[in-house]
Design a protein around this motif. Structure first.
Motif: not given
Length: 276
Positions: A30-32, A38-40, A44-45, A66-67
């Motif tokens: 997802l980015g940083s 973050y990964s999804q 679950d993140v 971050f969202g």
């Protein structure tokens, strides 16, 4: 329900649990932001943070900025103990008194009794190494967050922290555990590894939240004990209190029971709970 699974590179079991999760499922990056990545996968993140878990104050708020608006936070961590016994543990977090290891003094993060109890049961079922014991630990250390959460840990010394099989067991538990059902309880009494509270939820329909061990009430006046128990009760959203009576002298048992009753909190025994 969106879960935030928190890993830090400074912690070998945390890294091994992260690696197992990455192997077992496909995750989307997802980015940083703010030093966290973050990964999804589904709901679950996976958050990889810098620094120690116990100092990750407000990680839920950082994720939201971050969202990622999470409903629950799980910290994947190592466990240290002088005994050196191989152990897989699950515990809520916060400080009844001083904040020597993260968080803030006299503040508890919300516990997650249904998820934490379901996780303990799942780890017990998946653990295929008789050398490892599985148990709750009582409430201790930081960080302070406002989202319900708990720690899952591998210990108790450096020789166990690198155990990839144990990490795989906990990762599989993370992906397959189901929430428990039953009344939400807090536990009062006993030692740090909470064997009675572990036995209670393994044998009865009940969900354990914050736990107040004897060392957090010994030597405290009634007002301070009442504050600690009430904090545990409210930060659990509990329905009743379970007292580990056999861990106390009769005089202390009567004192603790009186404090709980004066606070207007219900008390239950194992006889009041449905057996599994």
């Amino acid at each position: 329900m969106v879960r935030l699974l928190v890993c830090t590179p400074d912690d070998p079991p945390s890294v091994n649990m992260r690696d197992a999760l990455l192997e077992m499922r496909d995750w989307e990056e997802l980015g940083s932001e703010g030093g966290n990545t973050y990964s999804q996968c589904g709901n679950d993140v996976l958050a990889v943070i810098s620094g120690r878990h116990i100092r990750a104050e407000g990680i839920d708020a950082a994720a939201k900025d971050f969202g990622v608006d999470c409903d629950e936070v799980v910290f994947m961590s190592r466990h240290s103990a002088a005994s050196g016994k191989p152990t897989l543990t699950v515990h809520p977090f916060g400080n009844y008194g001083q904040a020597d290891f993260g968080g803030e003094p006299c503040k508890l993060s919300p516990s997650a009794p249904e998820s934490m109890t379901g996780m303990l049961r799942r780890i017990v079922k998946l653990n295929d190494d008789p050398g490892y014991s599985v148990s709750f630990e009582v409430t201790h250390h930081g960080p302070l967050i406002e989202t319900p959460g708990y720690f899952i840990e591998i210990g108790s010394e450096e020789t166990h922290w690198g155990d990839r099989h144990a990490a795989h067991v906990l990762a599989e538990a993370l992906l397959t555990a189901e929430k428990a059902d039953g009344p939400r309880l807090i536990g009062v009494g006993g030692g740090h590894y909470a064997p009675r509270f572990t036995e209670l939820v393994m044998g009865h329909r009940a969900c354990m939240g914050h736990m107040v061990p004897t060392y957090q009430t010994d030597g405290m006046d009634d007002a301070e004990v009442s504050r600690r128990i009430l904090d545990a009760f409210h930060r659990t959203g509990a329905e009743a209190v379970y007292i580990h009576r056999k861990s106390m002298k009769k005089s202390e048992e009567r004192r603790i029971e009186g404090i709980i009753q004066s606070a207007g909190l219900p008390i239950v025994s194992s006889k009041d709970l449905e057996s599994l």
